[in-house]
Design a protein around this motif. Structure first.
Motif, mmCIF file in Angstrom:
data_model
loop_
_atom_site.group_PDB
_atom_site.id
_atom_site.type_symbol
_atom_site.label_atom_id
_atom_site.label_comp_id
_atom_site.label_asym_id
_atom_site.label_seq_id
_atom_site.Cartn_x
_atom_site.Cartn_y
_atom_site.Cartn_z
ATOM 1 N N MET A 1 -11.294 0.247 -4.434
ATOM 2 C CA MET A 1 -10.270 0.894 -3.624
ATOM 3 C C MET A 1 -9.116 -0.046 -3.287
ATOM 4 O O MET A 1 -8.108 0.413 -2.777
ATOM 5 C CB MET A 1 -10.891 1.437 -2.336
ATOM 6 C CG MET A 1 -11.825 2.612 -2.556
ATOM 7 S SD MET A 1 -11.069 3.963 -3.441
ATOM 8 C CE MET A 1 -10.241 4.807 -2.155
ATOM 9 N N ASP A 2 -9.276 -1.334 -3.550
ATOM 10 C CA ASP A 2 -8.186 -2.271 -3.282
ATOM 11 C C ASP A 2 -6.966 -1.972 -4.149
ATOM 12 O O ASP A 2 -5.836 -2.178 -3.727
ATOM 13 C CB ASP A 2 -8.642 -3.709 -3.525
ATOM 14 C CG ASP A 2 -9.605 -4.197 -2.448
ATOM 15 O OD1 ASP A 2 -9.576 -3.615 -1.345
ATOM 16 O OD2 ASP A 2 -10.358 -5.145 -2.723
ATOM 17 N N TYR A 3 -7.211 -1.476 -5.360
ATOM 18 C CA TYR A 3 -6.081 -1.181 -6.234
ATOM 19 C C TYR A 3 -5.245 -0.025 -5.685
ATOM 20 O O TYR A 3 -4.036 0.014 -5.884
ATOM 21 C CB TYR A 3 -6.555 -0.885 -7.660
ATOM 22 C CG TYR A 3 -7.460 0.320 -7.796
ATOM 23 C CD1 TYR A 3 -6.913 1.572 -8.042
ATOM 24 C CD2 TYR A 3 -8.840 0.196 -7.681
ATOM 25 C CE1 TYR A 3 -7.724 2.678 -8.163
ATOM 26 C CE2 TYR A 3 -9.659 1.297 -7.804
ATOM 27 C CZ TYR A 3 -9.100 2.544 -8.041
ATOM 28 O OH TYR A 3 -9.905 3.640 -8.159
ATOM 29 N N VAL A 4 -5.854 0.911 -4.986
ATOM 30 C CA VAL A 4 -5.104 2.025 -4.401
ATOM 31 C C VAL A 4 -4.210 1.518 -3.275
ATOM 32 O O VAL A 4 -3.021 1.851 -3.210
ATOM 33 C CB VAL A 4 -6.058 3.124 -3.885
ATOM 34 C CG1 VAL A 4 -5.284 4.199 -3.131
ATOM 35 C CG2 VAL A 4 -6.841 3.739 -5.035
ATOM 36 N N SER A 5 -4.748 0.685 -2.413
ATOM 37 C CA SER A 5 -3.948 0.160 -1.311
ATOM 38 C C SER A 5 -2.874 -0.807 -1.811
ATOM 39 O O SER A 5 -1.867 -1.008 -1.146
ATOM 40 C CB SER A 5 -4.841 -0.537 -0.278
ATOM 41 O OG SER A 5 -5.500 -1.640 -0.854
ATOM 42 N N ALA A 6 -3.068 -1.375 -2.990
ATOM 43 C CA ALA A 6 -2.067 -2.281 -3.549
ATOM 44 C C ALA A 6 -0.915 -1.515 -4.212
ATOM 45 O O ALA A 6 0.213 -1.993 -4.237
ATOM 46 C CB ALA A 6 -2.720 -3.213 -4.560
ATOM 47 N N VAL A 8 0.097 1.766 -3.467
ATOM 48 C CA VAL A 8 0.762 2.774 -2.633
ATOM 49 C C VAL A 8 2.109 2.299 -2.077
ATOM 50 O O VAL A 8 3.102 3.023 -2.222
ATOM 51 C CB VAL A 8 -0.183 3.268 -1.513
ATOM 52 C CG1 VAL A 8 0.567 4.096 -0.487
ATOM 53 C CG2 VAL A 8 -1.322 4.082 -2.117
ATOM 54 N N PRO A 9 2.227 1.124 -1.454
ATOM 55 C CA PRO A 9 3.542 0.735 -0.917
ATOM 56 C C PRO A 9 4.649 0.654 -1.972
ATOM 57 O O PRO A 9 5.727 1.218 -1.749
ATOM 58 C CB PRO A 9 3.278 -0.616 -0.256
ATOM 59 C CG PRO A 9 1.827 -0.602 0.068
ATOM 60 C CD PRO A 9 1.194 0.178 -1.036
ATOM 61 N N ALA A 14 9.444 3.181 -4.410
ATOM 62 C CA ALA A 14 10.112 3.656 -5.618
ATOM 63 C C ALA A 14 10.552 5.112 -5.463
ATOM 64 O O ALA A 14 11.668 5.477 -5.847
ATOM 65 C CB ALA A 14 9.188 3.506 -6.826
ATOM 66 N N VAL A 15 9.704 5.938 -4.892
ATOM 67 C CA VAL A 15 10.064 7.337 -4.672
ATOM 68 C C VAL A 15 11.214 7.427 -3.675
ATOM 69 O O VAL A 15 12.177 8.179 -3.879
ATOM 70 C CB VAL A 15 8.830 8.141 -4.197
ATOM 71 C CG1 VAL A 15 9.234 9.525 -3.730
ATOM 72 C CG2 VAL A 15 7.801 8.231 -5.311
ATOM 73 N N GLY A 16 11.141 6.664 -2.603
ATOM 74 C CA GLY A 16 12.222 6.661 -1.619
ATOM 75 C C GLY A 16 13.530 6.189 -2.217
ATOM 76 O O GLY A 16 14.589 6.759 -1.945
ATOM 77 N N PHE A 17 13.485 5.167 -3.044
ATOM 78 C CA PHE A 17 14.687 4.667 -3.712
ATOM 79 C C PHE A 17 15.273 5.733 -4.627
ATOM 80 O O PHE A 17 16.488 5.901 -4.699
ATOM 81 C CB PHE A 17 14.346 3.403 -4.504
ATOM 82 C CG PHE A 17 15.538 2.744 -5.120
ATOM 83 C CD1 PHE A 17 16.476 2.111 -4.332
ATOM 84 C CD2 PHE A 17 15.722 2.763 -6.491
ATOM 85 C CE1 PHE A 17 17.583 1.498 -4.899
ATOM 86 C CE2 PHE A 17 16.818 2.156 -7.073
ATOM 87 C CZ PHE A 17 17.750 1.521 -6.273
ATOM 88 N N GLY A 18 14.411 6.469 -5.304
ATOM 89 C CA GLY A 18 14.870 7.558 -6.156
ATOM 90 C C GLY A 18 15.615 8.620 -5.363
ATOM 91 O O GLY A 18 16.652 9.126 -5.807
#
Length: 56
Positions: A1-6, A8-9, A14-18
């Motif tokens: 699950m560490d990869y998910v928390s890594a 997400v930010p 990236a979505v916000g920048f878009g």
């Protein structure tokens, strides 16, 4: 699950920048374009005619 928390930010950023880029592109032109261009031209002309020491 560490990869998910890594991942997400950066994904959220990236979505916000878009969305920011989309808003900037969509706000170009339109009804207010001529008014904004005239205002920018007036400011540029005023700055060109101002004495050098007046801006300080």
């Amino acid at each position: 699950m560490d990869y998910v928390s890594a991942i997400v930010p950066p994904l959220v950023m990236a979505v916000g920048f878009g969305f920011v880029i989309r808003a900037i592109i969509r706000s170009q032109g339109g009804v207010q374009k001529a008014k904004e261009d005239a205002y920018a031209d007036a400011l540029a002309a005023e700055a060109a005619h101002a004495p050098r020491g007046a801006a300080e």
